[in-house]
Design a protein around this motif. Structure first.
Motif, short mmCIF file in Angstrom:
data_model
loop_
_atom_site.label_atom_id
_atom_site.label_comp_id
_atom_site.label_asym_id
_atom_site.label_seq_id
_atom_site.Cartn_x
_atom_site.Cartn_y
_atom_site.Cartn_z
N PRO A 1 3.36 20.24 -1.24
CA PRO A 1 1.99 20.25 -1.12
C PRO A 1 1.23 20.80 -2.27
O PRO A 1 0.77 21.76 -2.65
N VAL A 2 0.72 19.45 -3.02
CA VAL A 2 0.30 19.69 -4.15
C VAL A 2 -0.83 20.44 -4.45
O VAL A 2 -1.30 20.98 -5.29
N ALA A 3 -1.94 20.24 -3.58
CA ALA A 3 -3.25 20.70 -3.56
C ALA A 3 -3.15 22.08 -3.44
O ALA A 3 -3.48 22.86 -4.39
N ARG A 4 -2.05 22.58 -2.51
CA ARG A 4 -2.09 24.20 -2.35
C ARG A 4 -1.55 24.75 -3.70
O ARG A 4 -1.87 25.79 -4.07
N VAL A 5 -0.37 24.08 -4.08
CA VAL A 5 0.14 24.54 -5.43
C VAL A 5 -0.84 24.77 -6.37
O VAL A 5 -0.93 25.74 -7.32
N LYS A 6 -1.61 23.77 -6.74
CA LYS A 6 -2.66 23.74 -8.09
C LYS A 6 -3.76 24.61 -7.86
O LYS A 6 -4.07 25.46 -8.73
N ILE A 7 -4.23 24.66 -6.72
CA ILE A 7 -5.23 25.80 -6.08
C ILE A 7 -4.77 27.12 -6.52
O ILE A 7 -5.42 27.91 -7.31
N GLY A 8 -3.34 27.49 -6.01
CA GLY A 8 -2.90 28.82 -6.12
C GLY A 8 -2.70 28.83 -7.71
O GLY A 8 -2.93 30.16 -8.06
N LEU A 9 -2.36 27.92 -8.52
CA LEU A 9 -2.35 28.31 -9.97
C LEU A 9 -3.46 28.77 -10.60
O LEU A 9 -3.70 29.42 -11.42
N PHE A 10 -4.57 28.06 -10.09
CA PHE A 10 -5.86 28.43 -10.64
C PHE A 10 -6.27 29.78 -10.46
O PHE A 10 -7.02 30.60 -11.09
N MET A 11 -5.89 30.03 -9.10
CA MET A 11 -6.39 31.58 -8.69
C MET A 11 -5.46 32.42 -9.40
O MET A 11 -6.05 33.59 -9.81
N PHE A 12 -4.10 32.13 -9.82
CA PHE A 12 -3.24 32.98 -10.49
C PHE A 12 -3.94 33.08 -11.93
O PHE A 12 -4.14 34.45 -12.47
N THR A 13 -4.45 32.23 -12.74
CA THR A 13 -5.01 32.17 -14.03
C THR A 13 -6.10 33.12 -13.84
O THR A 13 -6.18 33.99 -14.76
N ALA A 14 -7.01 32.98 -12.87
CA ALA A 14 -8.16 33.97 -12.90
C ALA A 14 -7.65 35.38 -12.54
O ALA A 14 -8.29 36.14 -13.54
N VAL A 15 -6.73 35.57 -12.00
CA VAL A 15 -6.27 37.02 -11.55
C VAL A 15 -5.85 37.58 -12.95
O VAL A 15 -5.83 38.57 -13.25
N ALA A 16 -4.91 36.59 -14.00
CA ALA A 16 -4.45 37.03 -15.19
C ALA A 16 -5.57 37.32 -16.05
O ALA A 16 -5.43 38.37 -16.91
N ALA A 17 -6.59 36.68 -15.80
CA ALA A 17 -7.84 36.94 -17.00
C ALA A 17 -8.42 38.17 -16.47
O ALA A 17 -8.51 39.17 -17.34
N THR A 18 -8.30 38.47 -15.39
CA THR A 18 -8.89 39.86 -14.59
C THR A 18 -8.17 41.04 -15.19
O THR A 18 -8.70 41.97 -15.70
N ILE A 19 -6.67 40.66 -15.19
CA ILE A 19 -5.86 41.75 -15.74
C ILE A 19 -6.08 42.01 -17.19
O ILE A 19 -6.34 43.14 -17.69
N PHE A 20 -6.48 40.93 -17.85
CA PHE A 20 -6.69 41.13 -19.41
C PHE A 20 -7.96 41.86 -19.40
O PHE A 20 -7.92 42.83 -20.52
N ALA A 21 -8.81 41.64 -18.54
CA ALA A 21 -10.12 42.30 -18.47
C ALA A 21 -10.11 43.73 -18.36
O ALA A 21 -10.68 44.61 -19.05
N LEU A 22 -9.51 43.93 -17.39
CA LEU A 22 -9.31 45.56 -16.94
C LEU A 22 -8.36 46.24 -18.17
O LEU A 22 -8.72 47.43 -18.43
N VAL A 23 -7.41 45.57 -18.63
CA VAL A 23 -6.63 46.40 -19.63
C VAL A 23 -7.60 46.82 -20.85
O VAL A 23 -7.63 47.71 -21.55
N GLN A 24 -8.63 45.79 -21.22
CA GLN A 24 -9.26 46.03 -22.27
C GLN A 24 -10.38 46.68 -22.18
O GLN A 24 -10.69 47.64 -22.86
#
Ligand SMILES: Nc1ncnc2c1ncn2[C@@H]1O[C@H](COP(=O)(O)OP(=O)(O)OP(=O)(O)O)[C@@H](O)[C@H]1O
Ligand SMILES: [Mg+2]
Lengths: 305, 368
Positions: B255-278
């Motif tokens: 399910p290529v579309a779902r995988v890719k969308i999921g990865l974009f969501m994970f990237t944004a979540v990682a950015a949020t963790i970065f923001a929280l930590v900082q």
């Protein structure tokens, strides 16, 4: 033979923009039957099987799976319903390992654990991939090596082994023997016969009428997106098929023509003549080889049933 | 073509050597590079305090923050896409946490959850646009880069009239969830190390480096999780497949579309963790936070062995890429070299990594 066909294609057409790849094609695949799909380049063979495997949706017409009309939403949908396909372009990922390619999309069959702890059992996956490749006559020392390092024929074998392993009801093979040597080709043909013996329906695309004749029960010839008809083996001869595909005659003609050239050129250009003679000989050999394969047919039939 | 039958060995197949296997790993370059950089600074920065407990924790923290987003960027790159909006997402997440908490008196835990929800939404939008339109993610997320940064500055000015939102520190101390991002752990361990005389202590016996900051913990956890997912799960196989050849992947049921969308969501979540930590450890949000981080994350992922064309790379590699980053940044700082040179170093480092990876990949996948 069962009462209900596995797959029935009714008047299917497929358009790509202005290109009409298929128009009004019908065919039926029964369990325990090898259905050969023949035709020139661009006749629409791949397009037809891609509508059977969920890659394309038909523009018109319908497909029935075991008697019920169905629209495959995706290749995964078709796979889940037991239709496994070897695509002409193989659907392999060069940078991934043999094992990972083998189980791509079907990873569930080698997972351990549940929920969050579900994981791939790579040991078992490697073992299965090796074993299945061994069955087809390829000895992979290292199933973790990238598919990109394999030869074209070996890749073909991975794709076939994968489809055979996961094919539950219908096995679709798009030119599986075209890149193979004589030996691997006969292994593939034996596979096809085995699949029939297991009561699978097989759709087998090839340009090689001898391969088709060796294992086929039914032949459908496509030409420019239309069927020239479907024939049972006892309704048609190999020569007729060959002519319909417009392949065999031309090969023979070419062979005699080249011999002619060689004769007339001999006086003027001895070197060029030698080359042409060689080519003519090669072509003859090919015809002989084809006959040998045809002889194997009987043996394969016995293996199959 | 191998024409041997099973059982008899194919004499053309050499035993897969250990070296060959090692060469086949994408993270080789980054691990080697990190070792070289550490050795280099161990010699050059001797006696400067870079390798004291404080110094180590310092450069680990710098590496950790980048590592969190670099691992996510690596996964996305393996899946065949880029996200240039990561840096802007960091800034945006910062104000989503700070404005409701400081200006409107929301409890911090609620704004943290809100930030994650917003991130999931942004990731979903990025992913959906890329998957639906088939446009290169480079362009789509470049749009995201400007939109999010603009929104961050615009909204903050509109609501607060400033570009900085201080005053988070007292809120952090009384919040149950904030400690997960802002606090430190391992006080006992550091105290013990201090008592044993292994690390430096203040006159009163308290170690100078009192604890390990949460960003390091997040970094390790995310790296381990990402590695597990990539190498041992179904999803991991799908991610490699999506980046390697999305059409082939789709044809065999991924399910290529779902995988890719999921990865974009994970990237944004990682950015949020970065923001929280900082944001939570500094105690203030700033609209310019995270600038250029998208490129640093991509550079770390590339140093870590990710191919720009997708389908190849590793989370461990990205982590070591981030470690190289952090070590060099702090190393240059400690040795007193003008920090302007850091950027030159980065660029050169990335070029070397790309050349090296290219070479290694050819070696690893070339026919036998
Ligand atoms: N995705 C597509 N978009 C546009 N045209 C297409 C597409 N796929 C196939 N076609 C066209 O449809 C026609 C039939 O193609 P198809 O691949 O089915 O032929 P084929 O019988 O499999 O040929 P070959 O023996 O060479 O594999 C060709 O003219 C091809 O150009
Ligand atoms: Mg075709």
């Amino acid at each position: 033979m069962a009462e209900v066909p596995l797959i029935e294609v009714r008047d299917v057409s497929k358009h790509f923009g202005t290109v009409i790849a298929l128009s009004g094609v019908s065919m039926t695949v029964w369990p325990g039957q090898v259905h050969c799909l023949l035709g020139d380049n661009g006749a629409g063979k791949s397009t037809l099987i891609k509508t059977l495997s969920g890659v394309h949706k038909p523009s018109e017409g319908e497909i029935l799976l075991e008697g019920r009309p169905i629209v495959f939403e995706s290749p995964r949908d078709a796979l889940d319903r037991g239709i496994a396909t070897v695509y002409q372009d193989l659907a392999m990922i060069p940078l991934m390992s043999i094992t990972r390619n083998f189980f791509m999309g079907r990873e569930k069959s080698v997972t351990r654990g549940r929920g969050l702890f579900e994981r791939l059992d790579m040991k078992r996956a490697n073992a299965i991939a090796r074993e299945e490749m061994a069955k087809i006559g390829i000895d992979v020392r290292d199933p973790t090596q990238a598919v990109g390092t394999l030869s074209g024929g070996e890749r073909q074998c991975v794709a076939i082994a994968r489809a055979v392993y996961f094919g539950a009801k219908v096995l679709i093979l798009d030119e599986p023997t075209s890149a193979l040597g004589v030996k691997q080709a006969s292994v593939v043909l034996r596979y096809v016969a085995q699949a029939r013996a297991r009561n699978l329906g097989v759709v087998f695309i090839t340009h090689n009428v001898h391969h088709a004749w060796a294992v086929g029960d039914v032949f459908t010839v496509l030409n420019r997106g239309k069927t020239l008809g479907t024939f049972r083996k006892d309704e048609i001869t190999r020569e007729q098929l060959l002519n319909m595909m417009a392949g065999g005659k031309e090969l023979e003609e070419l062979s005699t023509e080249l011999a002619e050239f060689a004769r007339s050129d001999r006086a003027r250009q001895p070197e060029a003549a030698a080359v042409e003679e060689e080519v003519a000989e090669e072509l003859e050999k090919e015809v002989e080889l084809d006959e040998k394969l045809a002889a194997q047919e009987h043996r394969l039939r016995r293996d199959g049933s | 073509m191998a024409t041997t039958t099973v059982g008899e060995a194919d004499e053309r197949l050499k035993q897969t050597s250990f070296l060959r296997r090692l060469m086949g790993r994408p993270e080789l370059g980054a691990v080697g590079g990190a070792i070289l950089v550490l050795i280099f600074f161990a010699i050059v920065a001797r006696g400067t305090g870079l390798f004291s407990a404080m110094g180590v924790l310092n450069f680990l923290e710098v590496s950790a923050q980048l590592g969190i987003i670099a691992v996510a960027a690596a996964m996305l790159m393996i899946g065949g896409e880029f996200d240039l909006s990561v840096g802007s997402m960091i800034g945006f997440a910062g104000i989503v946490i700070a404005i409701p908490a400081v200006e409107w008196g929301w409890p911090l835990w609620l704004t943290i959850l809100l930030a994650f929800a917003v991130a999931l939404g942004v990731g979903w939008i990025n992913g959906t646009i890329v998957v639906r339109t088939g446009l290169p993610s480079f362009i789509v997320t470049l749009g995201g880069l400007f939109i999010l940064r603009g929104l961050t500055i615009g909204l903050t000015r509109l609501i607060t009239g400033r570009t900085q939102i201080p005053g988070l520190r007292p809120l952090v101390e009384e919040d149950w969830l904030a400690g997960l991002f802002a606090g430190k752990v391992g006080y006992g361990l550091m105290q013990w190390l201090g008592d044993m005389g292994i690390i430096a202590t203040r006159p009163d016996g308290v170690p100078l480096a009192s604890g390990i900051s949460m960003s390091i913990i997040w970094w390790v956890v995310i790296t381990v999780l990402a590695t597990w997912v990539l190498l041992r799960t179904r999803l991991g196989n799908w991610i490699f497949a999506c980046g390697g050849d999305p059409n082939a992947a789709r044809n065999v049921g991924v399910p290529v579309a779902r995988v890719k969308i999921g990865l974009f969501m994970f990237t944004a979540v990682a950015a949020t963790i970065f923001a929280l930590v900082q944001t939570l450890s500094v105690g203030s949000a700033d609209v310019l936070r995270g600038q250029l981080k998208e490129f640093e994350a991509i550079i770390a992922a590339v140093i870590g062995g990710c191919l720009l064309t997708g389908g190849y790379g590793s989370a461990v590699g990205a982590t070591f890429g981030a470690l190289i980053f952090g070590t060099v940044q702090m190393g240059i700082f400690y040795t007193g070299v003008n920090t302007d040179w850091f950027k030159v170093f980065l660029g050169v480092m990335m070029l070397i990594a790309v050349l090296f990876n290219n070479y290694v990949r050819r070696k690893a996948t070339e026919g036998r």
